[in-house]
Write a protein that holds these residues in place. Structure first.
Motif, PDB file in Angstrom:
ATOM      1  N   PHE A  96       0.574  -1.083   0.210  1.00 26.14           N
ATOM      2  CA  PHE A  96       0.008   0.354  -0.485  1.00 26.14           C
ATOM      3  C   PHE A  96       0.568   1.690   0.168  1.00 26.14           C
ATOM      4  O   PHE A  96       0.604   2.044  -1.169  1.00 26.14           O
ATOM      5  N   TYR A  97       1.317   1.615   0.962  1.00 27.97           N
ATOM      6  CA  TYR A  97       2.599   2.366   0.994  1.00 27.97           C
ATOM      7  C   TYR A  97       3.627   2.843  -0.178  1.00 27.97           C
ATOM      8  O   TYR A  97       3.553   3.861  -1.102  1.00 27.97           O
ATOM      9  N   ASP A  98       4.276   1.755  -0.317  1.00 20.67           N
ATOM     10  CA  ASP A  98       4.895   1.719  -2.025  1.00 20.67           C
ATOM     11  C   ASP A  98       3.858   3.084  -3.429  1.00 20.67           C
ATOM     12  O   ASP A  98       4.586   3.151  -3.942  1.00 20.67           O
ATOM     13  N   THR A  99       2.385   1.840  -3.171  1.00 19.17           N
ATOM     14  CA  THR A  99       1.552   2.113  -4.523  1.00 19.17           C
ATOM     15  C   THR A  99       1.530   3.699  -4.565  1.00 19.17           C
ATOM     16  O   THR A  99       1.437   4.353  -4.956  1.00 19.17           O
ATOM     17  N   VAL A 100       1.517   3.754  -3.151  1.00 13.77           N
ATOM     18  CA  VAL A 100       1.215   5.574  -2.460  1.00 13.77           C
ATOM     19  C   VAL A 100       2.189   6.791  -3.065  1.00 13.77           C
ATOM     20  O   VAL A 100       2.298   7.373  -3.878  1.00 13.77           O
ATOM     21  N   LYS A 101       3.152   6.272  -2.515  1.00 13.08           N
ATOM     22  CA  LYS A 101       4.867   6.679  -2.444  1.00 13.08           C
ATOM     23  C   LYS A 101       4.985   6.828  -4.550  1.00 13.08           C
ATOM     24  O   LYS A 101       4.699   7.839  -4.319  1.00 13.08           O
ATOM     25  N   GLY A 102       4.752   5.516  -4.386  1.00 14.73           N
ATOM     26  CA  GLY A 102       5.170   5.374  -6.564  1.00 14.73           C
ATOM     27  C   GLY A 102       4.458   5.917  -7.389  1.00 14.73           C
ATOM     28  O   GLY A 102       4.312   7.004  -8.129  1.00 14.73           O
ATOM     29  N   GLY A 103       2.783   6.360  -6.313  1.00 12.56           N
ATOM     30  CA  GLY A 103       1.922   7.599  -6.957  1.00 12.56           C
ATOM     31  C   GLY A 103       2.230   8.837  -7.219  1.00 12.56           C
ATOM     32  O   GLY A 103       1.225   9.847  -7.938  1.00 12.56           O
ATOM     33  N   LEU A 115      -6.779  -2.233  -2.864  1.00 11.29           N
ATOM     34  CA  LEU A 115      -5.728  -3.325  -3.794  1.00 11.29           C
ATOM     35  C   LEU A 115      -5.101  -4.570  -3.107  1.00 11.29           C
ATOM     36  O   LEU A 115      -4.757  -4.885  -3.568  1.00 11.29           O
ATOM     37  N   ALA A 116      -4.113  -3.563  -2.143  1.00 10.98           N
ATOM     38  CA  ALA A 116      -2.882  -4.812  -1.685  1.00 10.98           C
ATOM     39  C   ALA A 116      -3.729  -5.504  -0.491  1.00 10.98           C
ATOM     40  O   ALA A 116      -2.884  -6.857  -0.905  1.00 10.98           O
ATOM     41  N   GLU A 117      -4.838  -5.118  -0.002  1.00 12.51           N
ATOM     42  CA  GLU A 117      -5.075  -6.311   0.584  1.00 12.51           C
ATOM     43  C   GLU A 117      -6.406  -7.579  -0.205  1.00 12.51           C
ATOM     44  O   GLU A 117      -5.437  -8.695   0.277  1.00 12.51           O
ATOM     45  N   TYR A 654      -4.710  12.180   3.211  1.00 10.48           N
ATOM     46  CA  TYR A 654      -3.831  11.264   3.867  1.00 10.48           C
ATOM     47  C   TYR A 654      -3.790  11.476   4.873  1.00 10.48           C
ATOM     48  O   TYR A 654      -3.048  11.819   6.157  1.00 10.48           O
ATOM     49  N   ASP A 655      -4.740  10.569   5.630  1.00 13.27           N
ATOM     50  CA  ASP A 655      -4.801  10.478   6.982  1.00 13.27           C
ATOM     51  C   ASP A 655      -3.473   8.972   7.734  1.00 13.27           C
ATOM     52  O   ASP A 655      -2.908   8.862   8.870  1.00 13.27           O
ATOM     53  N   ASN A 656      -3.412   8.503   7.064  1.00 11.50           N
ATOM     54  CA  ASN A 656      -2.298   7.188   7.202  1.00 11.50           C
ATOM     55  C   ASN A 656      -0.753   7.652   6.571  1.00 11.50           C
ATOM     56  O   ASN A 656       0.291   6.265   6.753  1.00 11.50           O
ATOM     57  N   ILE A 657      -0.715   8.137   6.126  1.00 13.54           N
ATOM     58  CA  ILE A 657       0.217   8.359   5.457  1.00 13.54           C
ATOM     59  C   ILE A 657       1.036   9.825   5.172  1.00 13.54           C
ATOM     60  O   ILE A 657       0.612  10.549   5.080  1.00 13.54           O
ATOM     61  N   GLU A 658       2.532   9.510   5.922  1.00 13.48           N
ATOM     62  CA  GLU A 658       2.248  11.754   5.527  1.00 13.48           C
ATOM     63  C   GLU A 658       3.056  11.976   4.289  1.00 13.48           C
ATOM     64  O   GLU A 658       3.918  10.914   3.850  1.00 13.48           O
ATOM     65  N   LEU A 659       2.300  12.887   3.681  1.00 12.31           N
ATOM     66  CA  LEU A 659       2.961  13.422   2.483  1.00 12.31           C
ATOM     67  C   LEU A 659       4.704  13.719   2.560  1.00 12.31           C
ATOM     68  O   LEU A 659       5.036  14.672   3.660  1.00 12.31           O
ATOM     69  N   LYS A 660       5.239  13.123   1.346  1.00  6.24           N
ATOM     70  CA  LYS A 660       6.597  13.599   1.960  1.00  6.24           C
ATOM     71  C   LYS A 660       6.770  14.282   0.110  1.00  6.24           C
ATOM     72  O   LYS A 660       6.301  13.723  -1.030  1.00  6.24           O
TER      73      LYS A 660
END
Lengths: 665, 249, 230
Positions: A96-103, A115-117, A654-660
């Motif tokens: 999930f994290y990789d996909t959000v970051k990749g996107g 999707l990851a689940e 984004y509640d679960n991922i910090e935008l970087k």
């Protein structure tokens, strides 16, 4: 107001809770409900098969001569799943994290997590269907790694993973066809959506063999018609891949999300001439073992271009492995958008290695040596010669990528075992698509979109091996459940008649358009206009975009569209098998969509993922996001012309991922 | 280079066809065969004539759509290539090239070089699948180890692209290579083994109903197959059909 | 289960071709071994051959085998005929240009033609000897029908004016048989599904050897008999 219908609750529980709470249609009622699925790629075939299996009456359409030919078949590298079979720390969260970051933080958290689940179930499902994934000697599934991630989670079947997965979905579809639960219409193209009382209630389709315009009614319509990369004319898409279904849906009220998000794939075979009809991808998996470089000095570039030097003549210290230099942490395995732009940067700076100056090397020499040395040890060869090592290494590489190397040789007449491959970025995938809510329904009730046709999961850049994952996730495990929530209201509706005024009108409109094209007294072939559109898009809305170019492009496309309707010649008749007419109707839609893409690119003045605005970059030339102003999905509403489209914004939370700032250094 | 093309022109399924001659100049060796056909069609449109209808889609050798019988061979002179991956450098300057559609009773011509291969779909529908639901609630993908050799062999059979070159090439229009590739793939894997006996009977039945000819083991299909599908698949199907007919109830 | 049934299925027709073909190969071996006795000259050779001929026409077991052989030939021919008709029907419109030689052997593409030649030969051959032995007027030596003399006379240009033509016909037929066997032998194994990466090359080699040795053995007889008598 856009309601994405994302369920409440903690991220990891959203999907399971949603599944528990959405309405179902009981089996007896499913028999009275008709669904049309357009397209038979991974998303379409799996959706049609699953829906039919659940008991719905499904009609499935494809424009190809068989559902097995949908362009998912051409996906090479693999499919991601967070199985963690390799014990390298993979998990649902990490995927999930990789996909959000990749996107580049432009996708919806809840969709991506779902999707990851379900990713693991896809692999289970495909193995159960007889998909022959690559295995290790112990008989268990093998994995490889792909760009933008630091684990090996990609399942593959040599360089033909898409083919094997599609044939799996096709076999599930075939099973339902044989049971009479799916009515399959090959060589049928959807021409328009029919809306009754605001809901999608059917489609107008053209039988491509007889030219007959047909009416098909249903309680829901699912579009799985893929992406719109062919707006660029030259792309890795199939010749027939088109955006007509989604564009027609857009014109009937479905919002179009992020049309400017296109993925330029870094490793494609460079253009060879003006007659070129399509570009061929060399799988991203090659970047596992291939190293990308250009010469360090311009004199070497000159020498290579005029043929006085060859790539292999250059010593190690005369080569610039620019990805390894710029991104030491990820090296050659940076995400696609980063790799593509880096290639463009080098070529624009004058370091391109072919005659057109638009190519870089993808070199396997060090992989030959590395694998060769291992082989020497395992085979117990003492005092091997360098040649022996290289030859053994070549064999290993051949077993991994043999078909890709053969394909390269076939197209370029160069032997990639002897000399490095030449590659250049090409349009490959479109992250944008019809706006859908969490249930995959568009803004037109009853009209759904799945797979590449929707926008939901990849944000501004898709990671490698994730398209197959998304297509099958949508088709097998998401849509079949979520569609029930909508159809639960339709159990008493009964069959939708096709003799309503809405059908009359939609059919008439399609017939008028076709006859206008056929009877147009022009002199220029369709492809001519398509090439010109492609050139505008590539030059002004391609790997790097800026305000000036985009504004020019919009005007140029408008003019080209006028010229198209004035001068195009469509030979043959409307009542016959007529590929020229097919191309013409598809191009007519691309000519509008292209403008929408430019408009969207113009509006989004930040850089993110595959969308790079010259005006928004960091000091060292990386994409610079503007989270404050652009953390939203652009959802465009059609109001009569592409240029007059109305922008709606769906805020991304984004509640679960910090935008970087994305960093692969 | 310069090329003389003789291309099959046929208006519809029930019309008679004939070869039509066209001269091509300035053909580049780097063009694919289909790109050369594009150039011809472009010219025909500009001249106000009807272009040739031919099937094509991915143009990278994997979708199995393109289907031309070129100079007496399916997919032309190359080996292990489809027409879309055949490049003009495979031909000589001044050469005359004959282009025809696949010819088989089971592949009726739709128009010009386009044929209807839905008979292949019906064969798969007859049993070319594993009867498993798409719920995803199957067992874990790694719960049954499959010997690498079997998995690789199944993969080799599964690489068939369903283009129909085997049928087009076979002097008997036999579809044995196509059918046996699917039969083999699924019977080599434990997941497909369970119903392999019914599968082979049903698929062969459908193959016969569609009007394909009989295999006489000439081996031409294997040679012309763009994916190099092996004759051992046919032998395996022969074996499986024999044991299935003898043991089926 | 099977809609077309075991006997009607295209594959079953192939099994029938393979079984009958392989059985006929066995027959060829027996027939050749017997015939090679014609190389033995003089009265011993004559009586040995005649005894063999007597045995072959009267022994009950051999009789059963011979009926099986007739049946095999008949079935092989009829089945081949049906298959060929089917195969023609499977391609109603022929190619303008077809280059089969680039992907398959000539023999494999012309089995029906070769088979027809062999059928004509078998009829001629049976008329020349089998018919004479069973129903014709034939001199007796030591109480046995003297097929030996009949055979020698048939290939003797002094006695039979057509001896040279017949010798050529026999040799031609045997060449045809060689080609027919060259494809047919290994093809039968493939049809029966007997294919294995280790053993198939052996079968192919054996098939090639068989298709050379057996027809050559047969052809050597008329040539020998013709040459020693002219």
């Amino acid at each position: 107001m856009l309601d994405s219908k994302i369920p409440e609750g903690p991220l990891a529980e959203k999907w399971s809770k949603h599944k528990d709470n959405i309405r179902l249609v009981n089996p007896a009622n499913k028999r009275h409900i008709d669904i049309i699925v357009v397209g038979t790629g991974l998303a379409g075939a799996s959706a049609a098969a699953s829906l039919a299996e659940m008991g719905y009456n499904v009609k499935s359409l494809c424009f190809q001569d068989s559902p097995r030919r949908a362009h998912s078949i051409a996906a090479q590298g693999g499919i991601n799943a967070s199985k963690n079979y390799q014990n390298d720390g993979d998990s649902v969260y990490r995927l999930f994290y990789d996909t959000v970051k990749g996107g580049d933080y432009r996708s919806r958290e809840a969709n991506v997590h779902r999707l990851a689940e379900v990713s693991g179930s896809i692999i289970d499902q495909c193995v159960a269907q007889g998909v022959p994934f690559a295995r290790e000697y112990g008989g268990l599934l093998d994995n490889r790694s792909f760009g933008g991630v630091q684990v090996s989670r990609t399942f593959y079947a040599k360089g033909q993973t898409g083919q094997q997965l599609l044939l799996g979905a096709y076999s599930a579809l075939s099973r339902q066809i044989s049971k009479g639960k799916v009515e399959m219409l090959n060589r049928h193209e959807m021409m328009d959506v029919v809306k009754i009382d605001g809901k999608a209630r059917g489609i107008i389709a053209r039988n491509l063999i007889t030219g007959e315009i047909e009416r098909h009614s249903a309680h829901a319509v699912v579009l799985c018609t893929g992406g719109y990369g062919n707006a660029f004319y030259l792309s890795t898409n199939a010749m027939g891949s088109n955006a007509s279904a989604v564009w027609r849906a857009h014109k009937k009220g479905s919002f179009f999300a992020n049309p400017c998000f296109t993925q330029i794939h870094p490793t494609c075979i460079p253009v060879s001439g003006h007659y070129q009809s399509k570009l061929t991808l060399m799988s991203e998996s090659l970047r596992n073992d291939g190293r990308i470089w250009v010469p360090k000095s311009k004199s070497d570039v000159e020498a290579i271009r005029n043929g006085s030097k060859k790539a292999i003549d250059l010593k190690e210290d005369e080569r610039d492995y620019y990805l390894e230099r710029r991104y030491p942490a990820f090296g050659n395995l940076v995400p696609r958008d980063v790799a593509s732009r880096a290639a463009k940067e080098r070529c624009d700076a004058g370091y391109g290695v072919n005659k057109t100056g638009q190519a870089v090397y993808l070199d396997f020499a060090s992989a030959f040596e590395r694998y060769g040395k291992t082989e020497v040890l395992t085979q117990g060869i003492e005092n091997p010669t360098h040649e022996q090592i290289i030859n053994l290494g070549r064999e290993v590489v051949k077993s991994k990528y043999g078909n890709l190397f053969d394909m390269y040789k076939q197209i370029t007449d160069d032997n990639p075992y002897e000399t490095p491959m030449m590659i250049y970025p090409a349009v490959h995938y479109t992250m944008g698509g019809l706006w859908v809510d969490y249930n995959l329904m568009t803004t037109v009730p009853g009209l759904f979109a799945a797979g590449e046709a929707n926008f939901s999961d990849h944000g501004a850049n898709r990671l490698g091996a994730s398209a197959l994952m998304q297509g099958l996730a949508d088709g097998y495990f998401v849509l079949p459940y979520t569609i029930g929530d909508y159809l639960a209201d339709d159990i008493r509706t009964g069959k939708i008649p096709t003799n309503s005024p809405e059908f009359d009108e939609a059919e008439k409109q399609v017939k008028d358009e076709i006859s206008a094209l056929i009877n147009n007294n022009g002199d220029t072939p369709v492809d001519d206009f398509h090439r010109r559109l492609g050139l505008i898009m590539w030059n002004k809305c391609g790997m790097a975009r800026n305000e000036k170019h985009l504004k020019e492009a919009i005007v140029e496309i408008q003019e080209l569209r006028k010229e198209f309707y004035a001068k195009v010649r469509v030979s043959g008749s409307a009542d016959d098998f007529n590929p020229e007419l097919e191309k013409a109707t598809r191009l007519a839609d691309f000519l509008e969509l292209g403008e929408a893409m430019c408009l969207d690119a113009l509006t989004r003045s930040e850089s993110c993922g595959g969308h790079f605005r010259d005006e928004s970059q960091t000091e060292d030339g990386e994409a610079l996001r503007d989270d404050e102003n652009f953390t939203f999905v652009s959802a465009w509403e059609y109001t009569g012309a592409p240029s007059e489209a109305k922008l709606h914004k769906e805020p991304l939370v984004y509640d679960n991922i910090e935008l970087k700032q994305r960093s692969y250094k | 280079m310069n090329i003389t093309l003789k291309v099959w022109r046929q208006k519809g399924p029930n019309s008679l066809g004939a070869m039509e001659t066209h001269k091509m100049t300035e053909v580049s060796g780097d063009m694919s065969f289909l790109e050369m056909m594009d150039v011809l069609n472009d010219r025909l449109v500009r001249e106000g004539k009807e272009p040739f209808a031919f099937d094509h889609d991915c143009r990278e050798g994997i979708c199995g759509t393109c289907s031309m019988f070129i100079n007496g061979e399916a997919h032309g002179p190359g080996r292990n290539v489809t027409t879309c991956q055949l490049h003009m450098r495979s031909f000589k300057d001044g050469e005359t090239i004959h282009v025809e559609p696949w010819r088989s009773a089971a592949f009726p011509v739709i128009k010009d070089l386009t044929v209807d291969r839905s008979s292949f779909d019906r064969i798969i529908q007859a049993g070319g699948y594993v009867s498993v639901n798409t719920s995803g609630d199957t067992q874990d993908a790694n719960s049954i180890p499959i010997p690498k050799h079997d998995a690789d062999e199944a993969f080799d059979s599964a690489t068939c692209i369903g283009c129909g070159a085997c049928v087009a090439t076979c002097k008997n229009s036999s579809a044995m290579l196509f059918v046996s590739a699917k039969v083999s793939q699924l019977s080599l894997l434990p997941q497909g083994k369970t119903e392999s006996s019914e599968r082979v009977l049903r698929m062969v039945d459908q193959m016969d109903i569609e009007g394909f000819g009989n295999c006489t083991n000439t081996g031409a299909c294997e040679v012309e197959c763009p994916k190099g599908i092996s004759l051992t698949n046919i032998a395996r199907m022969n074996r499986e059909f024999l044991s299935s007919t003898l043991t089926s109830k | 289960m099977s809609k077309t049934g075991i006997l009607k299925s295209s594959l079953s027709k192939k099994y029938a071709m393979a079984f009958t073909g392989l059985f006929l190969c066995l027959f060829l071996v027996g027939h050749l071994l017997g015939n090679l006795q014609l190389f033995a000259s003089g009265p011993e050779g004559q009586s040995a051959f005649n005894e063999y001929a007597e045995f072959m026409t009267t022994n009950p077991l051999i009789k059963v085998m011979s009926y099986l052989t007739y049946a095999s030939i008949l079935f092989h021919v009829l089945d081949g005929f049906v298959l060929t008709l089917n195969n023609r029907k499977a391609r109603p419109v022929k190619y303008v240009v077809e280059k089969g030689k680039l992907n398959s052997s000539w023999a494999s593409r012309n089995m029906a033609l070769l088979g027809t030649i062999l059928l004509v030969f078998i009829v001629t051959h049976m008329n020349n000897f089998w018919y004479v032995m069973h129903f014709g007027e034939i001199p007796m030596v030591d109480g046995l029908k003297d097929l030996h003399t009949i055979t020698l006379a048939f290939f003797n240009p002094q006695i039979n004016s057509l001896a040279a033509v017949m010798t050529l016909l026999y040799v031609f037929a045997m060449i045809s048989m060689g080609f027919h066997l060259n494809h047919g032998f290994q093809s039968a194994f493939q049809s029966l599904g007997l294919n294995h990466p280790k053993y198939t090359p052996v079968i192919k080699f054996a098939g090639t050897a068989f298709s050379v040795i057996v027809p050559a053995g047969f052809a050597s007889l008329p040539i020998y008999l013709f040459l020693i008598q002219s």
